[in-house]
Design a protein around this motif. Structure first.
Motif, PDB file in Angstrom:
ATOM      1  N   ILE A 610       5.282   6.913   2.237  1.00 23.25           N
ATOM      2  CA  ILE A 610       5.983   7.215   0.987  1.00 23.25           C
ATOM      3  C   ILE A 610       6.578   5.913   0.481  1.00 23.25           C
ATOM      4  CG2 ILE A 610       7.807   8.549  -0.120  1.00 23.25           C
ATOM      5  CD1 ILE A 610       7.485  10.660   2.020  1.00 23.25           C
ATOM      6  N   CYS A 611       6.194   5.539  -0.739  1.00 24.38           N
ATOM      7  CA  CYS A 611       6.640   4.239  -1.236  1.00 24.38           C
ATOM      8  C   CYS A 611       6.739   4.251  -2.759  1.00 24.38           C
ATOM      9  CB  CYS A 611       5.688   3.127  -0.777  1.00 24.38           C
ATOM     10  SG  CYS A 611       3.976   3.368  -1.269  1.00 24.38           S
ATOM     11  N   THR A 612       7.333   3.193  -3.283  1.00 23.29           N
ATOM     12  CA  THR A 612       7.437   2.987  -4.724  1.00 23.29           C
ATOM     13  C   THR A 612       6.655   1.734  -5.092  1.00 23.29           C
ATOM     14  OG1 THR A 612       9.632   3.992  -4.753  1.00 23.29           O
ATOM     15  CG2 THR A 612       8.997   2.701  -6.664  1.00 23.29           C
ATOM     16  N   ALA A 613       5.829   1.874  -6.129  1.00 25.98           N
ATOM     17  CA  ALA A 613       4.996   0.751  -6.561  1.00 25.98           C
ATOM     18  C   ALA A 613       5.377   0.344  -7.979  1.00 25.98           C
ATOM     19  CB  ALA A 613       3.521   1.143  -6.510  1.00 25.98           C
ATOM     20  N   SER A 614       5.269  -0.938  -8.286  1.00 22.31           N
ATOM     21  CA  SER A 614       5.498  -1.441  -9.642  1.00 22.31           C
ATOM     22  C   SER A 614       4.254  -1.227 -10.474  1.00 22.31           C
ATOM     23  CB  SER A 614       5.835  -2.928  -9.598  1.00 22.31           C
ATOM     24  OG  SER A 614       7.044  -3.148  -8.902  1.00 22.31           O
ATOM     25  N   ALA A 615       4.434  -0.694 -11.659  1.00 23.56           N
ATOM     26  CA  ALA A 615       3.279  -0.368 -12.494  1.00 23.56           C
ATOM     27  C   ALA A 615       2.470  -1.595 -12.879  1.00 23.56           C
ATOM     28  CB  ALA A 615       3.741   0.375 -13.744  1.00 23.56           C
ATOM     29  N   GLY A 616       3.091  -2.766 -12.923  1.00 22.55           N
ATOM     30  CA  GLY A 616       2.373  -3.949 -13.375  1.00 22.55           C
ATOM     31  C   GLY A 616       1.826  -4.819 -12.263  1.00 22.55           C
ATOM     32  N   ARG A 617       1.949  -4.389 -10.985  1.00 22.53           N
ATOM     33  CA  ARG A 617       1.542  -5.256  -9.878  1.00 22.53           C
ATOM     34  C   ARG A 617       0.455  -4.581  -9.028  1.00 22.53           C
ATOM     35  NH1 ARG A 617       5.099  -9.457  -8.522  1.00 22.53           N
ATOM     36  NH2 ARG A 617       6.966  -9.547  -9.830  1.00 22.53           N
ATOM     37  N   PRO A 618      -0.637  -5.305  -8.743  1.00 23.47           N
ATOM     38  CA  PRO A 618      -1.700  -4.720  -7.923  1.00 23.47           C
ATOM     39  C   PRO A 618      -1.305  -4.667  -6.455  1.00 23.47           C
ATOM     40  CG  PRO A 618      -2.221  -7.002  -8.402  1.00 23.47           C
ATOM     41  CD  PRO A 618      -0.963  -6.679  -9.165  1.00 23.47           C
ATOM     42  N   PHE A 619      -1.926  -3.753  -5.736  1.00 23.06           N
ATOM     43  CA  PHE A 619      -1.767  -3.715  -4.275  1.00 23.06           C
ATOM     44  C   PHE A 619      -2.995  -3.057  -3.661  1.00 23.06           C
ATOM     45  CE2 PHE A 619       0.152   0.345  -5.597  1.00 23.06           C
ATOM     46  CZ  PHE A 619      -0.512   1.239  -4.773  1.00 23.06           C
ATOM     47  N   ALA A 648       2.345   5.186 -15.781  1.00 24.14           N
ATOM     48  CA  ALA A 648       3.729   5.085 -15.314  1.00 24.14           C
ATOM     49  C   ALA A 648       4.567   4.332 -16.344  1.00 24.14           C
ATOM     50  CB  ALA A 648       3.776   4.375 -13.971  1.00 24.14           C
ATOM     51  N   PRO A 649       4.986   5.004 -17.411  1.00 27.03           N
ATOM     52  CA  PRO A 649       5.717   4.316 -18.474  1.00 27.03           C
ATOM     53  C   PRO A 649       7.070   3.777 -18.029  1.00 27.03           C
ATOM     54  CG  PRO A 649       5.756   6.703 -18.788  1.00 27.03           C
ATOM     55  CD  PRO A 649       4.780   6.431 -17.692  1.00 27.03           C
ATOM     56  N   ALA A 650       7.624   4.309 -16.922  1.00 25.16           N
ATOM     57  CA  ALA A 650       8.940   3.849 -16.466  1.00 25.16           C
ATOM     58  C   ALA A 650       8.869   2.503 -15.762  1.00 25.16           C
ATOM     59  CB  ALA A 650       9.556   4.886 -15.534  1.00 25.16           C
ATOM     60  N   GLY A 651       7.663   1.990 -15.533  1.00 25.90           N
ATOM     61  CA  GLY A 651       7.521   0.689 -14.896  1.00 25.90           C
ATOM     62  C   GLY A 651       7.324   0.749 -13.400  1.00 25.90           C
ATOM     63  N   ALA A 652       7.486   1.918 -12.799  1.00 29.33           N
ATOM     64  CA  ALA A 652       7.271   2.098 -11.360  1.00 29.33           C
ATOM     65  C   ALA A 652       6.842   3.544 -11.126  1.00 29.33           C
ATOM     66  CB  ALA A 652       8.532   1.769 -10.574  1.00 29.33           C
ATOM     67  N   PHE A 653       6.183   3.779 -10.003  1.00 27.74           N
ATOM     68  CA  PHE A 653       5.785   5.156  -9.707  1.00 27.74           C
ATOM     69  C   PHE A 653       5.866   5.400  -8.201  1.00 27.74           C
ATOM     70  CE2 PHE A 653       1.888   2.641  -9.846  1.00 27.74           C
ATOM     71  CZ  PHE A 653       1.196   3.035  -8.706  1.00 27.74           C
ATOM     72  N   LEU A 654       6.143   6.659  -7.882  1.00 28.18           N
ATOM     73  CA  LEU A 654       6.223   7.088  -6.490  1.00 28.18           C
ATOM     74  C   LEU A 654       4.830   7.376  -5.969  1.00 28.18           C
ATOM     75  CD1 LEU A 654       8.166   7.911  -4.140  1.00 28.18           C
ATOM     76  CD2 LEU A 654       7.968  10.259  -5.000  1.00 28.18           C
ATOM     77  N   LEU A 655       4.576   6.937  -4.734  1.00 24.91           N
ATOM     78  CA  LEU A 655       3.277   7.125  -4.100  1.00 24.91           C
ATOM     79  C   LEU A 655       3.495   7.801  -2.752  1.00 24.91           C
ATOM     80  CD1 LEU A 655       0.290   6.248  -4.752  1.00 24.91           C
ATOM     81  CD2 LEU A 655       0.687   4.316  -3.223  1.00 24.91           C
ATOM     82  N   HIS A 656       2.807   8.940  -2.530  1.00 20.08           N
ATOM     83  CA  HIS A 656       2.883   9.667  -1.263  1.00 20.08           C
ATOM     84  C   HIS A 656       1.465   9.769  -0.724  1.00 20.08           C
ATOM     85  CE1 HIS A 656       4.997  13.227   1.001  1.00 20.08           C
ATOM     86  NE2 HIS A 656       4.230  12.498   1.798  1.00 20.08           N
ATOM     87  N   VAL A 657       1.205   9.159   0.437  1.00 21.04           N
ATOM     88  CA  VAL A 657      -0.142   9.057   1.001  1.00 21.04           C
ATOM     89  C   VAL A 657      -0.176   9.764   2.357  1.00 21.04           C
ATOM     90  CG1 VAL A 657      -1.993   7.505   1.723  1.00 21.04           C
ATOM     91  CG2 VAL A 657      -0.452   6.837  -0.140  1.00 21.04           C
ATOM     92  N   LEU A 658      -1.178  10.624   2.557  1.00 23.58           N
ATOM     93  CA  LEU A 658      -1.368  11.336   3.822  1.00 23.58           C
ATOM     94  C   LEU A 658      -2.708  10.935   4.416  1.00 23.58           C
ATOM     95  CD1 LEU A 658      -0.254  14.936   2.763  1.00 23.58           C
ATOM     96  CD2 LEU A 658       1.145  13.136   3.791  1.00 23.58           C
ATOM     97  N   VAL A 659      -2.699  10.560   5.691  1.00 21.95           N
ATOM     98  CA  VAL A 659      -3.922  10.136   6.376  1.00 21.95           C
ATOM     99  C   VAL A 659      -4.119  11.010   7.601  1.00 21.95           C
ATOM    100  CG1 VAL A 659      -5.119   8.245   7.540  1.00 21.95           C
ATOM    101  CG2 VAL A 659      -3.667   7.770   5.560  1.00 21.95           C
ATOM    102  N   ASP A 660      -5.297  11.642   7.674  1.00 22.98           N
ATOM    103  CA  ASP A 660      -5.658  12.454   8.835  1.00 22.98           C
ATOM    104  C   ASP A 660      -7.010  11.979   9.343  1.00 22.98           C
ATOM    105  OD1 ASP A 660      -5.508  14.425  10.790  1.00 22.98           O
ATOM    106  OD2 ASP A 660      -5.147  16.066   9.389  1.00 22.98           O
ATOM    107  N   ARG A 661      -7.585  12.672  10.298  1.00 22.82           N
ATOM    108  CA  ARG A 661      -8.788  12.182  10.953  1.00 22.82           C
ATOM    109  C   ARG A 661     -10.063  12.333  10.129  1.00 22.82           C
ATOM    110  NH1 ARG A 661      -7.775  14.423  17.124  1.00 22.82           N
ATOM    111  NH2 ARG A 661      -6.289  12.799  17.761  1.00 22.82           N
ATOM    112  N   GLY A 662      -9.968  12.987   8.980  1.00 19.70           N
ATOM    113  CA  GLY A 662     -11.157  13.095   8.135  1.00 19.70           C
ATOM    114  C   GLY A 662     -10.891  12.828   6.679  1.00 19.70           C
TER     115      GLY A 662
END
Length: 708
Positions: A610-619, A648-662
């Motif tokens: 769970i993280c916050t990303a800047s709308a203008g920056r790649p990752f 993401a007009p606010a300049g940042a967005f919340l990112l929630h990533v789930l990783v499982d075995r498939g």
């Protein structure tokens, strides 16, 4: 010299010397680029020469020998024609050949012509939806035509479903190759029968009979040598104490009785949920195939998940309804088969379930209201069934089908303002794709109300409060969507859906299909309504396992206010937190700008970020070898070929990533974008890595939902 009488008798009964030693005569093996000298075609179905296996748009063809075969599926099932051999002399006892495809006598067939007349004929095994493109041996006894001239004619004069025939390896022989009907009778003392399955083996039709009546009939890739990849389990507890006969067409040297084991428990029960590739927090069946979630309903303190299921193999077929229950949407307990096909070919396709709280159907009582399901019987239409024991056993309505039309996948809801039940069902009237609406006061008698065009399969229909607008009746919209998850918002008066806009909107991207939301889901504290959804993660597969496919993670749906109007959003349900290994994350990070790839956390199997990303920056996040990247110039997220827009007009967005075995699942911008991606993790990479910029975040290790 005098011979013993017994030897004289044996000599008299023996065939002529060398008769059984004659070599087979190959008539045709269809291995060339053309059918060969003397073969003639008419029409377009057979083309200029043999097919190299499966043709475009066709299910996988198996069972043929070598690289080529006769396959009249060229350009689809509507092509027709004939293929005729040069003249041959019948000088063996049998004419053997491999055959598959459609079962349309006289229309999709292989004929033996003697004296210009049909002396023998055979078809493939399929005459209805489902089935298999497998070829199997067929044998004609042709001893009565010994020494005569004959011609082989392969015919395709059938259009539409299974309007084709497959043929290969035609051989004259003194040995019969066709399978024989073998039986084995058991005195049932245990609740389960186990059958060995070999992935890729010829598909066999198996029947269970009790008292002469067929009680189960299904297709299975039976391991005839007993050495299967896994064992399929069939619950026969209803017949315990009786004699059960197993029946199958098999090679004569197979010992059928040795392939069937009785067992007091599920096959390999101590190994299930411990397999190397078993997802840790996504629902998968114990064994066999699954697809559409069906009948999602909350009742008596439990979440009920029914689903399309093949209990006899890893691939689609034999459609039953499986059943699992959970107290928290993650720790599921399978209850076995809820709905069996009425008979072979009349499969139990998708549908839904409701709690009939006021017992409008009369199938329960007001004190103990029934669960009621609607499903598509492929041989009859839309059918109803009821249960008063929590969905473990079901009683079919004796006047089924309640709706008969060209369509499938009924979704039931209760419409409170009109005090009526509504069935939203996929419909193919006028050769178009619709969702049709029917109404009923009692779940028995249904009246057509209206249709809306532009949706395909597996509809869902529900009312949702717009976030932040007060009580439920202050502002809400109806949501209508089909199997692909694209939706419309609008008004629904119990009979007709009036959309707010013409172009459907999209929430989910990637491996997401045929989702449903739970009926009667409990409200949150403060009576806030809750809409929980599960979909089929179509194409998320697990090679080398006895199970196949998974459901998506359960999510809670909300309608958010946006500059463009209300839009659906999805986020993993709060119950997921119970699977976090510890209260604290295994890693935290803040203002991380990784110009070089940086490891954020190690020694991970299943996990969430769970993280916050800047709308203008790649990752780029490296999730055990699967890359999730963000391109700010295009405003898109990309993972394993799946791309989704992020605004993401606010300049940042919340990112929630789930990783499982498939799989990898991504929820971005407060859930306004959801992605489901197939991804088998790299076993040698158990890290989360970052390249680029993330504002802040944390990583939690997730434990198995199957742990006891």
């Amino acid at each position: 010299m005098r011979f013993p009488l017994s030897l004289l008798i044996c000599a008299a009964l023996a065939p002529p010397l060398g008769a059984e030693d004659r070599k087979d005569v190959l008539v045709a093996d269809f291995e060339g680029s053309t059918y060969g000298a003397g073969w003639k075609t008419t029409g377009t179905a057979f083309g200029p020469g043999p097919a190299a296996g499966t043709l475009p748009g066709q299910m996988s063809v198996s069972g043929f020998l070598g690289k080529g075969l006769v396959n009249s599926f060229l350009n689809g099932d509507d092509s027709t024609g004939t293929l005729t051999s040069p003249e041959l002399t019948i000088d063996r006892k049998y004419l053997n050949f491999l055959v598959g495809g459609g079962k349309h006598p006289g229309k999709t067939c292989i004929n033996l012509l003697v004296g210009g007349k049909v002396a023998r004929t055979a078809t493939g095994p399929n005459d209805r939806p489902g089935g298999s493109e497998h070829l199997d041996w067929h044998s004609w006894d042709v001893t009565e035509f010994a020494g005569q001239k004959a011609v082989i004619e392969i015919v395709d004069q059938q259009k539409g479903g299974w309007g084709h025939i497959n043929v290969d390896h035609i051989v004259l022989s003194d040995t019969k190759k066709q399978n024989e009907l073998l039986t084995a009778t058991l005195d049932l003392t245990q609740p389960y029968l186990l059958l060995p399955v070999k992935n890729g083996a010829p598909v066999r039709r198996v029947r269970f009979l009790v008292g002469g009546a067929v009680v189960r009939e299904f297709d299975i890739e039976l391991a005839t040598d007993g050495k299967g990849d896994f064992r399929a389990t069939s619950d026969v507890s209803a017949f315990k104490g009786k004699k059960l006969t197993v029946e199958a067409l098999l090679p004569a040297d197979v010992k059928l009785a040795g392939l069937v084991d009785q067992s007091p428990r599920w096959a390999d029960a101590d190994k299930i949920y411990k397999e190397m590739h078993r997802p840790l927090f996504h629902f998968t069946s114990r064994t066999g195939w699954l697809n559409d979630p069906n009948g999602l309903v909350y009742a008596d303190g439990a979440w009920h998940l029914f689903y399309q299921h093949n209990p006899f193999g890893r691939e689609w077929g034999n459609m039953h309804w499986g059943h699992a229950v959970s107290a928290d949407l993650f720790r599921w307990k399978e209850e076995g088969i809820a709905l069996y096909p009425r008979k072979y070919g009349d499969w139990a396709f998708s549908g839904s379930a409701v709690v009939d709280k006021d017992n409008t159907s009369g199938w329960g009582t007001k004190e103990k209201p029934p669960l009621v399901l609607a499903y598509t019987s492929t041989g009859r239409g839309e059918c109803m069934a009821s249960s008063t024991d929590g969905g473990r056993t079901w009683t079919e309505y004796d006047k089924n089908p309640v709706v008969k039309h060209a369509g499938r996948d009924p979704k039931l809801i209760w419409h409170e303002p009109t005090k009526n039940w509504v069935m939203a069902v996929y419909d193919e009237a006028e050769k178009k794709q619709w969702i049709a609406f029917y109404t009923s006061p009692d779940l028995k008698a249904w009246t057509f109300a209206s249709r809306i065009e532009g949706f395909f399969e597996c509809p869902d229909l529900f009312q949702q409060v717009v976030s932040g607008k007060g009580p439920r009746d202050a502002r809400s919209r109806w949501v209508l969507y089909g199997a692909d998850g694209k939706y419309l918002l609008g008004d629904f008066d119990g009979k007709q859906f009036k959309p707010d806009f013409k172009e459907k909107k999209q929430l989910w991207y990637g491996r997401f299909y045929a989702a449903q939301t739970f009926d009667s889901a409990p409200a949150r504290k403060g009576n806030s309504p809750r809409r929980v959804q599960i979909g089929w993660a179509q194409g998320v597969s697990f090679p080398g396992t006895p199970f196949n496919q998974q459901m998506t993670v359960p999510v809670e749906l909300r309608l958010l206010t946006t500059p463009d109007g209300p839009r659906l959003a999805a986020m993993p349900v709060d119950e997921l937190r119970s699977l976090r290994e510890t209260a604290e994350p295994v890693a935290r990070f803040k203002d991380t700008d990784a110009k070089e790839p940086t490891v954020l956390a190690e020694n991970l199997d299943a996990f969430e970020v769970i993280c916050t990303a800047s709308a203008g920056r790649p990752f780029v996040l490296d999730l055990r070898g699967t890359k999730l990247s963000y391109d700010p110039d295009k405003n898109v997220l990309t993972c394993n070929g799946v791309t989704a827009p992020v605004d993401a007009p606010a300049g940042a967005f919340l990112l929630h990533v789930l990783v499982d075995r498939g799989s990898v699942e991504v929820f971005a911008d407060n859930g306004r974008v959801a992605m489901s991606v197939a991804a088998i993790p790299n076993e040698n990479n158990r890290t989360v890595g970052l390249g680029g910029r993330l504002d802040s975040g944390a990583v939690w290790r997730l434990k198995s939902a199957w742990e006891k």
